[in-house]
Design a protein around this motif. Structure first.
Motif, mmCIF file in Angstrom:
data_model
loop_
_atom_site.group_PDB
_atom_site.id
_atom_site.type_symbol
_atom_site.label_atom_id
_atom_site.label_comp_id
_atom_site.label_asym_id
_atom_site.label_seq_id
_atom_site.Cartn_x
_atom_site.Cartn_y
_atom_site.Cartn_z
ATOM 1 N N LEU A 1 -13.520 14.460 -34.158
ATOM 2 C CA LEU A 1 -12.126 14.524 -34.554
ATOM 3 C C LEU A 1 -11.431 15.625 -33.760
ATOM 4 N N PRO A 2 -10.097 15.596 -33.675
ATOM 5 C CA PRO A 2 -9.388 16.577 -32.836
ATOM 6 C C PRO A 2 -9.626 18.010 -33.290
ATOM 7 N N GLY A 3 -9.741 18.907 -32.305
ATOM 8 C CA GLY A 3 -9.792 20.330 -32.600
ATOM 9 C C GLY A 3 -11.167 20.942 -32.650
ATOM 10 N N VAL A 4 -12.232 20.157 -32.403
ATOM 11 C CA VAL A 4 -13.579 20.708 -32.430
ATOM 12 C C VAL A 4 -14.337 20.291 -31.179
ATOM 13 N N SER A 5 -15.255 21.161 -30.782
ATOM 14 C CA SER A 5 -16.108 20.838 -29.636
ATOM 15 C C SER A 5 -17.202 19.863 -30.070
ATOM 16 N N GLU B 1 -16.758 24.102 -44.161
ATOM 17 C CA GLU B 1 -16.792 25.431 -44.764
ATOM 18 C C GLU B 1 -15.465 25.742 -45.472
ATOM 19 N N PRO B 2 -15.497 26.563 -46.518
ATOM 20 C CA PRO B 2 -14.252 26.967 -47.177
ATOM 21 C C PRO B 2 -13.282 27.613 -46.185
ATOM 22 N N GLY B 3 -12.014 27.287 -46.345
ATOM 23 C CA GLY B 3 -10.986 27.897 -45.511
ATOM 24 C C GLY B 3 -10.917 27.381 -44.095
ATOM 25 N N ASP B 4 -11.640 26.287 -43.776
ATOM 26 C CA ASP B 4 -11.631 25.723 -42.422
ATOM 27 C C ASP B 4 -10.285 25.028 -42.201
ATOM 28 N N TRP C 1 -19.080 19.532 -33.649
ATOM 29 C CA TRP C 1 -19.090 18.214 -34.289
ATOM 30 C C TRP C 1 -20.520 17.793 -34.625
ATOM 31 N N ALA C 2 -21.458 18.101 -33.726
ATOM 32 C CA ALA C 2 -22.861 17.777 -33.988
ATOM 33 C C ALA C 2 -23.370 18.526 -35.209
ATOM 34 N N GLY C 3 -22.932 19.780 -35.358
ATOM 35 C CA GLY C 3 -23.319 20.542 -36.544
ATOM 36 C C GLY C 3 -22.752 19.942 -37.818
ATOM 37 N N LEU C 4 -21.515 19.460 -37.761
ATOM 38 C CA LEU C 4 -20.912 18.820 -38.927
ATOM 39 C C LEU C 4 -21.636 17.514 -39.270
ATOM 40 N N LEU C 5 -22.020 16.768 -38.248
ATOM 41 C CA LEU C 5 -22.733 15.515 -38.490
ATOM 42 C C LEU C 5 -24.090 15.776 -39.137
ATOM 43 N N ALA C 6 -24.745 16.858 -38.723
ATOM 44 C CA ALA C 6 -26.040 17.199 -39.322
ATOM 45 C C ALA C 6 -25.874 17.532 -40.797
ATOM 46 N N ARG C 7 -24.819 18.212 -41.121
ATOM 47 C CA ARG C 7 -24.538 18.504 -42.529
ATOM 48 C C ARG C 7 -24.230 17.219 -43.285
ATOM 49 N N ALA C 8 -23.424 16.361 -42.666
ATOM 50 C CA ALA C 8 -23.028 15.116 -43.325
ATOM 51 C C ALA C 8 -24.232 14.236 -43.629
ATOM 52 N N GLU C 9 -25.203 14.276 -42.761
ATOM 53 C CA GLU C 9 -26.384 13.434 -42.949
ATOM 54 C C GLU C 9 -27.154 13.837 -44.210
ATOM 55 N N ARG C 10 -27.120 15.118 -44.537
ATOM 56 C CA ARG C 10 -27.867 15.605 -45.703
ATOM 57 C C ARG C 10 -27.036 15.617 -46.978
ATOM 58 N N ALA C 11 -25.733 15.403 -46.873
ATOM 59 C CA ALA C 11 -24.857 15.502 -48.045
ATOM 60 C C ALA C 11 -25.087 14.331 -49.002
ATOM 61 N N ASP C 12 -25.137 14.620 -50.269
ATOM 62 C CA ASP C 12 -25.332 13.605 -51.307
ATOM 63 C C ASP C 12 -24.410 13.945 -52.481
ATOM 64 N N ARG D 1 -15.509 8.889 -40.608
ATOM 65 C CA ARG D 1 -15.841 9.335 -39.263
ATOM 66 C C ARG D 1 -17.132 10.150 -39.258
ATOM 67 N N LEU D 2 -17.311 10.947 -40.296
ATOM 68 C CA LEU D 2 -18.530 11.757 -40.378
ATOM 69 C C LEU D 2 -19.746 10.898 -40.712
ATOM 70 N N ARG D 3 -19.569 9.922 -41.594
ATOM 71 C CA ARG D 3 -20.682 9.053 -41.973
ATOM 72 C C ARG D 3 -21.088 8.130 -40.818
ATOM 73 N N GLN D 4 -20.113 7.661 -40.070
ATOM 74 C CA GLN D 4 -20.396 6.716 -38.984
ATOM 75 C C GLN D 4 -20.778 7.418 -37.682
ATOM 76 N N ARG D 5 -20.778 8.766 -37.690
ATOM 77 C CA ARG D 5 -21.187 9.550 -36.534
ATOM 78 C C ARG D 5 -20.392 9.141 -35.298
ATOM 79 N N GLY D 6 -19.081 9.018 -35.502
ATOM 80 C CA GLY D 6 -18.213 8.601 -34.408
ATOM 81 C C GLY D 6 -17.851 9.757 -33.502
ATOM 82 N N GLU D 7 -16.831 9.530 -32.669
ATOM 83 C CA GLU D 7 -16.362 10.551 -31.739
ATOM 84 C C GLU D 7 -15.794 11.737 -32.528
#
Length: 420
Positions: free
Chosen positions: A85-89, A56-59, A93-104, A77-83
């Protein structure tokens, strides 16, 4: 105040970090939907476009990842669905991965190209260096619609913001200030919303000037819909920018976060009308944190729509009423507002000693020279000499042993009011 820095044109902040990498980015090994390899990713372009879909903007946390790890590693890290990154639960992180999966990112760039939109990254020639003052909340990049150079325009720009449900007075002041700034060669930056924003954009365009709209949604999807024509006109004559990729819609939090870009992009922010809880005050607070000028236009003391502005003025904002006063603050040395003074009255041209004797005469009756001398704090002989000067100029006339103002003098000097 101009942001300090070294190198570059005046007014631009330069943050010269390590050179941007060239060659293929992290997504270079992924073929496109047409089966062909993606275009060369100069300096992490595809990676940054990808991240605008995920972060998100300003994150500030995401910005810190990019600064510490680099775009490519964060994308990997987002594409490989790894552990996480520091600073997030793990939940976030699962929400970010879901977004990453749809990003083109390739699709986003294709859509942008079809609508005349380009993506400007930090380090590009068009990137406004003053946005780097935002630190880890700096935009990952900006989607830009319009042919002008954003960096050059931002060097001499002022933000005009305020209430959406503004009064006629607020709309008039916003349009007048914007037109005045445009006539002086300044770029007017606002948020494209109803109310003060729209009045500011129209004022600049109406004066044949330049304006920039910073949106809280995709620049290919004008918001509000009622301003589709205005934003289209801004895109033709000015620039429309935003952090969000094509098709993205605005949310309340995105409006607030958008305001930091308006504040950082410009030399100063003017709040025309704002209630105590107005979102436009966030722009002023961001400008203050960034060391930019913060200005406010006063309104009626009884108006709730000016209460937020008045609170700013009670703190450290500067009161402004026209474009000259704004330019005096944000402009170059010597760009001063004209001296403010009332009309020159006939008695203003008199010698001060003569004017003092004139002021000592009553309005409706004659006075003896001794009484005039006492009131004027001079001698009777000096008072008589000055009275004869005033008689020659048509201000007084003699009545026996006394002196009296002429009828014309009462009107011109006293304004017809009985002040005694």
């Amino acid at each position: 105040m101009r942001p300090a820095g070294s190198g570059g044109p005046p007014g631009e902040v330069r943050h010269d970090g390590p050179p941007r990498p060239t060659g293929q980015g992290i997504l270079s090994g992924v073929t496109g939907r047409d089966g062909l390899p993606p275009p060369t990713d100069h300096g992490g372009l595809l990676g940054r476009v990808f991240l605008t879909r995920v972060i998100e903007p300003g994150d500030e946390t995401g910005g810190r990842w990019v600064r510490e790890l680099g775009v490519d590693r964060v994308v990997r890290r987002l594409r490989q669905r790894g552990e996480p990154l520091p600073g997030v639960s793990r939940k976030r992180w699962a929400g970010l991965l879901a977004r990453a999966e749809r990003a083109d990112p390739r699709r986003d760039l294709a859509v942008a190209q079809d609508t005349g939109v380009r993506f400007v990254c930090p380090g590009d020639a068009e990137w406004p260096g003053q946005l780097d003052d935002l630190g880890d909340t700096r935009p990952l990049g900006l989607w830009v619609r319009g042919t002008a150079d954003l960096r050059l325009w931002a060097l001499r720009s002022v933000a005009l913001v305020g209430a959406r449900a503004c009064t006629e007075y607020g709309a008039f002041m916003a349009a007048t200030l914007a037109a005045g700034l445009a006539e002086k060669g300044w770029i007017v930056v606002s948020g494209g919303a109803y109310g003060i924003d729209g009045a500011a954009h129209r004022g600049a365009l109406g004066a044949g000037g330049a304006t920039v709209a910073v949106l809280a949604c995709g620049v290919d999807r004008p918001y509000p819909r009622g301003h589709a024509g205005l934003i289209g006109r801004i895109a033709e004559q000015g620039i429309v920018v935003g952090e969000l990729p094509p098709g993205e819609h605005p949310t309340p939090s995105r409006f607030i976060l958008r305001n930091r870009v308006i504040a950082a992009l410009t030399r100063g922010t003017v709040v025309v009308e704002a209630a105590h809880r107005s979102g436009s005050l966030a722009t002023a607070r961001a400008a203050r944190r960034l060391g930019r000028h913060t200005m406010g236009v006063p309104g009626p003391a009884t108006s709730g729509l000016s209460a937020g502005v008045h609170e700013l003025l009670r703190q450290d904002a500067v009161l402004v009423t026209d474009a000259d006063e704004i330019v005096e603050l944000v402009g170059d040395m010597g760009e001063l507002a004209p001296e403010r003074r009332g009309p020159v009255l006939p008695r203003d041209l008199l010698d001060p000693a003569v004017r003092q004797v004139l002021a000592a005469l009553p309005t409706r009756k004659a006075a003896h020279p001794d009484a005039i001398a006492r009131t004027a704090q001079t001698t009777p002989d000096d008072a008589i000499a000055k009275l004869y000067e005033l008689r020659a100029l048509g201000y007084v006339e003699r009545h026996g042993d006394g002196w009296k103002l002429t009828r014309q003098a009462v009107i011109s000097v006293r304004g017809g009011a009985d002040v005694r």
